[in-house]
Design a protein around this motif. Structure first.
Motif, PDB file in Angstrom:
ATOM      1  N   MET A  37     -11.885  64.312  20.117  1.00 28.06           N
ATOM      2  CA  MET A  37     -12.392  65.506  19.442  1.00 28.06           C
ATOM      3  C   MET A  37     -11.351  66.620  19.316  1.00 28.06           C
ATOM      4  N   PRO A  38     -10.606  66.961  20.380  1.00 24.38           N
ATOM      5  CA  PRO A  38      -9.629  68.052  20.256  1.00 24.38           C
ATOM      6  C   PRO A  38      -8.561  67.795  19.194  1.00 24.38           C
ATOM      7  N   ILE A  39      -8.244  66.504  18.961  1.00 22.83           N
ATOM      8  CA  ILE A  39      -7.221  66.182  17.953  1.00 22.83           C
ATOM      9  C   ILE A  39      -7.720  66.572  16.568  1.00 22.83           C
ATOM     10  N   VAL A  40      -8.967  66.234  16.263  1.00 24.95           N
ATOM     11  CA  VAL A  40      -9.534  66.559  14.953  1.00 24.95           C
ATOM     12  C   VAL A  40      -9.563  68.072  14.748  1.00 24.95           C
ATOM     13  N   ALA A  41     -10.048  68.803  15.782  1.00 22.98           N
ATOM     14  CA  ALA A  41     -10.147  70.256  15.662  1.00 22.98           C
ATOM     15  C   ALA A  41      -8.774  70.901  15.560  1.00 22.98           C
ATOM     16  N   SER A  42      -7.817  70.422  16.340  1.00 26.16           N
ATOM     17  CA  SER A  42      -6.479  71.019  16.362  1.00 26.16           C
ATOM     18  C   SER A  42      -5.767  70.858  15.024  1.00 26.16           C
ATOM     19  N   ILE A  43      -5.796  69.639  14.471  1.00 27.72           N
ATOM     20  CA  ILE A  43      -5.136  69.410  13.181  1.00 27.72           C
ATOM     21  C   ILE A  43      -5.796  70.237  12.081  1.00 27.72           C
ATOM     22  N   GLY A  44      -7.127  70.295  12.093  1.00 24.91           N
ATOM     23  CA  GLY A  44      -7.835  71.104  11.105  1.00 24.91           C
ATOM     24  C   GLY A  44      -7.493  72.575  11.234  1.00 24.91           C
ATOM     25  N   GLY A  45      -7.426  73.069  12.479  1.00 28.14           N
ATOM     26  CA  GLY A  45      -7.083  74.468  12.706  1.00 28.14           C
ATOM     27  C   GLY A  45      -5.690  74.813  12.213  1.00 28.14           C
ATOM     28  N   ASN A  46      -4.730  73.933  12.487  1.00 28.51           N
ATOM     29  CA  ASN A  46      -3.364  74.173  12.026  1.00 28.51           C
ATOM     30  C   ASN A  46      -3.275  74.146  10.497  1.00 28.51           C
ATOM     31  N   ALA A  80     -19.410  59.205  13.761  1.00 24.45           N
ATOM     32  CA  ALA A  80     -19.490  58.228  14.846  1.00 24.45           C
ATOM     33  C   ALA A  80     -20.928  57.736  15.016  1.00 24.45           C
ATOM     34  N   VAL A  81     -21.880  58.651  14.922  1.00 25.04           N
ATOM     35  CA  VAL A  81     -23.292  58.275  15.060  1.00 25.04           C
ATOM     36  C   VAL A  81     -23.742  57.475  13.831  1.00 25.04           C
ATOM     37  N   ALA A  82     -23.355  57.962  12.638  1.00 25.95           N
ATOM     38  CA  ALA A  82     -23.778  57.303  11.411  1.00 25.95           C
ATOM     39  C   ALA A  82     -23.205  55.892  11.286  1.00 25.95           C
ATOM     40  N   SER A  83     -22.020  55.656  11.837  1.00 28.38           N
ATOM     41  CA  SER A  83     -21.381  54.342  11.717  1.00 28.38           C
ATOM     42  C   SER A  83     -21.935  53.339  12.716  1.00 28.38           C
ATOM     43  N   GLY A  84     -22.717  53.821  13.652  1.00 26.78           N
ATOM     44  CA  GLY A  84     -23.306  52.914  14.636  1.00 26.78           C
ATOM     45  C   GLY A  84     -22.418  52.641  15.830  1.00 26.78           C
ATOM     46  N   ILE A  85     -21.303  53.368  15.974  1.00 27.64           N
ATOM     47  CA  ILE A  85     -20.446  53.163  17.145  1.00 27.64           C
ATOM     48  C   ILE A  85     -21.215  53.527  18.404  1.00 27.64           C
ATOM     49  N   VAL A  86     -22.018  54.578  18.293  1.00 25.74           N
ATOM     50  CA  VAL A  86     -22.891  54.971  19.413  1.00 25.74           C
ATOM     51  C   VAL A  86     -24.306  55.068  18.870  1.00 25.74           C
ATOM     52  N   GLY A  87     -25.237  54.945  19.746  1.00 26.90           N
ATOM     53  CA  GLY A  87     -26.622  54.974  19.321  1.00 26.90           C
ATOM     54  C   GLY A  87     -27.184  56.383  19.193  1.00 26.90           C
ATOM     55  N   LEU A 137     -13.526  52.862  15.363  1.00 26.64           N
ATOM     56  CA  LEU A 137     -13.319  54.249  15.776  1.00 26.64           C
ATOM     57  C   LEU A 137     -12.101  54.847  15.061  1.00 26.64           C
ATOM     58  N   GLY A 138     -11.099  54.014  14.812  1.00 31.03           N
ATOM     59  CA  GLY A 138      -9.923  54.477  14.069  1.00 31.03           C
ATOM     60  C   GLY A 138     -10.303  54.902  12.657  1.00 31.03           C
ATOM     61  N   GLY A 139     -11.180  54.126  12.015  1.00 38.20           N
ATOM     62  CA  GLY A 139     -11.630  54.492  10.673  1.00 38.20           C
ATOM     63  C   GLY A 139     -12.447  55.775  10.672  1.00 38.20           C
ATOM     64  N   VAL A 140     -13.273  55.943  11.711  1.00 36.55           N
ATOM     65  CA  VAL A 140     -14.109  57.144  11.803  1.00 36.55           C
ATOM     66  C   VAL A 140     -13.250  58.397  11.951  1.00 36.55           C
ATOM     67  N   ILE A 141     -12.289  58.358  12.854  1.00 30.44           N
ATOM     68  CA  ILE A 141     -11.479  59.564  13.076  1.00 30.44           C
ATOM     69  C   ILE A 141     -10.586  59.844  11.867  1.00 30.44           C
ATOM     70  N   GLU A 164     -21.753  60.908  25.843  1.00 30.49           N
ATOM     71  CA  GLU A 164     -21.972  60.244  27.128  1.00 30.49           C
ATOM     72  C   GLU A 164     -21.816  58.730  26.989  1.00 30.49           C
ATOM     73  N   GLN A 165     -22.210  58.179  25.846  1.00 32.15           N
ATOM     74  CA  GLN A 165     -22.115  56.734  25.645  1.00 32.15           C
ATOM     75  C   GLN A 165     -20.679  56.282  25.420  1.00 32.15           C
ATOM     76  N   LEU A 166     -19.864  57.142  24.774  1.00 27.32           N
ATOM     77  CA  LEU A 166     -18.498  56.742  24.463  1.00 27.32           C
ATOM     78  C   LEU A 166     -17.552  57.891  24.796  1.00 27.32           C
ATOM     79  N   VAL A 167     -16.901  57.787  25.958  1.00 27.92           N
ATOM     80  CA  VAL A 167     -16.011  58.851  26.435  1.00 27.92           C
ATOM     81  C   VAL A 167     -14.851  59.067  25.461  1.00 27.92           C
ATOM     82  N   ALA A 168     -14.482  58.049  24.706  1.00 31.37           N
ATOM     83  CA  ALA A 168     -13.361  58.173  23.760  1.00 31.37           C
ATOM     84  C   ALA A 168     -13.603  59.288  22.753  1.00 31.37           C
TER      85      ALA A 168
END
Length: 482
Positions: free
Chosen positions: A352-361, A475-482, A418-422, A343-347
């Motif tokens: 999220m679907p990109i991470v799941a999709s690449i992992g699934g493939n 994302a939470v651990a890096s402090g991007i969102v609270g 956020l780029g580093g996190v993803i 809710e805090q960061l719509v990005a």
């Protein structure tokens, strides 16, 4: 008496192939077959129109020039309700060769529509292995009715084959073979082959047996034709041979033929007695069937046959979709854990679907390689760790490459953090996918289950869940969102 005067090379003339013996596309004219040797739609419609007009003679005239395999294709292309009518219009063309070429589901429907006497007549035209394949699809009552109409010798052979489990060498083997005692000479064997009226129509190898009918060697026909008549078979036969137990699974039979370059092989019972043979033409069907079966099992598509009844197709597919729904809920629960962060960061929701999709493939790629390696005996208990480490390294390289691209794009569009996190989440998820792609199929195999059956469901669950958890957790651990 047969004249055994040797022929001079100049006396031998090579016969020109007749039209009937030519290439498949020479069998009939272009009005019926296209360039890929498939029946043309116009021809199929012409047959269907003749059936609709109840013009049996027109149907027969159209179908009569076709090869048995093409007649089988034509029957399969017809609507279900028209198949029995077509068969009735071309009764004398419905040979055992046509029936043997039919799709399993279509053949089963056809056999159920015919009386037991008619099925018995078809069965008696077939080799034992083809006859067994036809009868095993019938229900028990129909089997008994058909077997009662078959001659005693054929009935015993078929019942003996049906006693073995499905998809084993005993069920699939051919009982038509040539076996001779080892004390014969080459001349004795040639005389026997010339004089005997009870030989298979086609054979390429002679099996040599001892007094207890145990196979002790084989002789290729090419060796027999070149050896002097006085030479004992024991001096020309090949003693090293691959013996196939009657209970061996058909997939293992295919692997043996592939590994040892076999044309045919003896099948032996529990007492090591010769009871049949497997030939390369049978194995080609086995390999094709097993390869297609594994691919369909991985997708949860059941038989994957377009002629499969709708009820059976539904039953086979829906249970895996329901299972997939259950595993998808696991991923949903993980997302719900990080609802406030999203809710805090719509990005985060966008990425999220990109991470799941690449992992699934990535997991699917590794799983496909693993299932194939298990099926071909390339992956065994002795090299599982090495294969796992290999796939892990491949996954890390793939993950690093894709993570770099996604990380740079995300940094440019959103923020560098956020780029580093993803990017890190992508590396983690692809590495997990590589491990799961090996460990899940191997686990099923160790439990005695087919590794292709449900691997995709569990691998997808693992990659989706861990992908979401890694990305949102970082994302939470890096402090991007609270």
């Amino acid at each position: 008496m047969v004249d055994e005067t040797p022929l001079h090379e100049d006396d031998v003339m090579l016969a020109e192939p007749s039209v009937e013996e030519g290439r498949p596309d020479d069998r009939i004219d272009d009005e019926r077959m296209d360039e890929e040797n498939n029946l043309k739609p116009e021809f199929v419609r012409a047959v269907a129109d003749a059936l609709e007009d109840e013009d049996a003679q027109a149907v027969y005239d159209l179908v009569e020039p076709l090869h048995p395999a093409d007649i089988a294709d034509l029957i399969e292309l017809m609507d279900k309700e028209d198949r029995a009518v077509l068969a009735a219009s071309i009764t004398d063309l419905m040979s055992g060769e046509v029936i043997a070429e039919l799709n399993d589901h279509v053949r089963e429907d056809m056999m159920e529509a015919l009386p037991a006497e008619a099925v018995a007549q078809i069965v008696e035209q077939l080799e034992t292995d083809d006859a067994v394949q036809l009868i095993e699809d019938l229900d028990e009552a129909d089997q008994r009715a058909v077997l009662a109409e078959i001659e005693l010798e054929d009935r015993i052979a078929i019942q003996s084959a049906l006693a073995y489990p499905e998809e084993t060498a005993g069920r699939l083997m051919s009982r038509e073979l040539v076996a001779v005692p080892e004390h014969l000479t080459v001349g004795d064997l040639i005389d026997y082959l010339r004089d005997s009226s009870d030989l298979p129509d086609e054979f390429y190898e002679i099996f040599v047996v001892d007094e207890k009918h145990h196979p002790v060697g084989t002789c290729a026909l090419s060796w027999i034709m070149r050896a002097p008549r006085a030479i004992p078979l024991a001096d020309v036969m090949k003693r090293d041979q691959t013996l196939i137990p009657v209970t061996l699974d058909q997939e293992e039979v295919g692997l043996m033929f592939q590994k040892y370059n076999l044309i045919s092989a003896a099948v032996v019972d529990e007492n090591e007695r010769l009871v049949g043979q497997m030939t390369v033409d049978d194995v080609v069907h086995i390999i094709s069937e097993e390869a297609g079966e594994d691919a369909l099992l991985m997708s949860g598509a059941g038989d994957g046959d377009i002629n499969e009844p709708i009820r059976e197709a539904y039953s086979a597919r829906v249970r895996w979709l329901v299972a997939n729904l259950g595993t998808a809920l696991v991923a949903s629960l993980i997302i719900a854990m990080f609802g406030a962060a999203i809710e805090q960061l719509v990005a985060l929701a966008v990425l999220m679907p990109i991470v799941a999709s690449i992992g699934g493939n990535a997991g699917t790629q590794t799983m496909a390689v693993t299932v194939r390696a298990i099926a071909t005996n390339q992956l065994t208990r002795s090299n599982t760790r090495r294969i796992l480490w290999r796939e892990m390294r491949v996954a890390l390289l793939n993950g690093a490459t894709v993570a770099t691209l996604v990380g740079i794009a995300t940094a440019l569009i959103f923020t560098p953090q956020l780029g580093g996190v993803i990017a890190l989440a992508m590396v983690i998820n692809v590495a997990i996918a590589g491990s799961a792609g090996v460990l899940v199929p191997v686990g099923f195999d160790r439990l005695g289950q087919d590794p292709a059956v449900a691997s995709s469901v569990f691998v997808t669950m693992i990659t989706d869940s861990m992908g979401f958890f890694a990305f949102l957790g970082l994302a939470v651990a890096s402090g991007i969102v609270g």
